[in-house]
Design a protein around this motif. Sequence first.
Motif, PDB file in Angstrom:
ATOM      1  N   UNK A 125      37.632  38.336  34.098  1.00  0.00           N
ATOM      2  CA  UNK A 125      36.385  38.031  33.714  1.00  0.00           C
ATOM      3  C   UNK A 125      35.413  39.029  33.019  1.00  0.00           C
ATOM      4  N   UNK A 126      35.516  40.126  33.638  1.00  0.00           N
ATOM      5  CA  UNK A 126      34.413  41.124  33.059  1.00  0.00           C
ATOM      6  C   UNK A 126      35.141  41.658  31.755  1.00  0.00           C
ATOM      7  N   UNK A 127      36.566  41.781  31.480  1.00  0.00           N
ATOM      8  CA  UNK A 127      37.006  42.161  30.307  1.00  0.00           C
ATOM      9  C   UNK A 127      36.636  41.261  29.139  1.00  0.00           C
ATOM     10  N   UNK A 128      36.947  40.036  29.449  1.00  0.00           N
ATOM     11  CA  UNK A 128      36.662  39.151  28.287  1.00  0.00           C
ATOM     12  C   UNK A 128      35.072  39.117  28.051  1.00  0.00           C
ATOM     13  N   UNK A 129      34.152  38.839  29.038  1.00  0.00           N
ATOM     14  CA  UNK A 129      32.844  39.140  28.666  1.00  0.00           C
ATOM     15  C   UNK A 129      32.539  40.447  27.984  1.00  0.00           C
TER      16      UNK A 129
END
Length: 425
Positions: free
Chosen positions: A413-417
């Motif tokens: 989630x953090x990577x994509x965001x």
Amino acid sequence: MNRTLALLVTLSWLAVVAGAPVSAQTLSSVKPEQVGLSSEQLGRIVAMLRADAEKGQIPGAVLLVARHGKIAAFEAAGVLDPAAKTPMTKDAIFRIYSMSKPITSVAVMALVEDGKLTPGDPVAKYLPQFAEVKVGVEKPGADGKPTLELVSPRRPITVQDLLRHTSGLTYGVFGASLVKAQYRESGLLSDLRSNADFVDRLARLPLAYQPGTTWEYSHSTDVLGRIVEVISGKSLYEFEKTRILDPLGMKDTAFDVTDKSKYARIAEALPNDRMIAADTEFFDPRATQRWQSGGGGMVGTAIDYARFCQMLLNGGTLDGRRILGPKTLAYMTSDHLDPSIAPGSAYLPGPGFGFGLGFAVRRDAGVATVQGSVGELNWGGAAGTFFWIDPKEDMFVVYMMQSPKQRLYYRPILKNMIYAAFMKR
């Protein structure tokens, strides 16, 4: 990785090093837009973390995003200690577990640069206990139940095998096999007080695979820690403090927290989320004389690890202090898994990734289920911390959290965001 792709990855690292401005070493804070990132999108991420902490999904977290040598986001969310309800702080001290591995790997490569060892050396050259190690092979017994046959390794374990997790060693806490059962039943980690003690115990256990054949997450980096001690004549911490931690200003990174004035800064997990495996609870960093596990025993802060990441991104230097040379870093960050090496019981780097000397290395722009660039480095810790370095985008991210149950949830989630925060290619 084919030769063309390997060359591109190496060139991308050398290009970043060659083009890095002097100001890239200061890690001062700027508005995200000054480094091509969106304040609005990064704000959504911080708001999500604060909301998740508020509803009790995680206790708290610290997020640091840096690009072009500048910090674009450095925020704390939630609470540092759920029992005391103290707010999370940016200087919180976290158990980083396997994020210790890259630090130990850099320590080993510093000795390589000193001419004290080479990656091709057999481990038994420094640790004679491993000269007689056997490989455990499961075979059906007369009653149909599997039995363990001990056979000689086809070749010795090398230092490179330890660095890339192809040694044949394993962890006893993940998965089921007769070798893993021996690890669990041996009391390998009970009342350890030194790396010498650990290596003596480990060398009595069988390997799970033939050396050089299989990527298997393991105690390999712990063995590297003992090799550092044998060669340097110092404890692992003393060597790392002298060669890595002090030169980089990583003042809160260690194997324990001996200064009582820092106790209040130790981040804690929720009461029902303190197990990193079925029978392995969080260690207490306040307890001194613990085993200095090079594979998973360190604590540190987000800004400390950020300085380590910036050093890697710079090709081995930070603020005029040289830890490693750029060619050594390029070698470490190349993919060291050739097609003959099979994934083991759990291939943690994941689809689209190989493994270098201490880090997962991204092979493909696609394939993986998360965004990123070819040549990316990453790794994480069992308590929920993780980092990645993207040399193509001249950026890195450090995320600190103490929540084993949520560690796999937040990474994609953090990577994509965060990649969604880029304002232009």
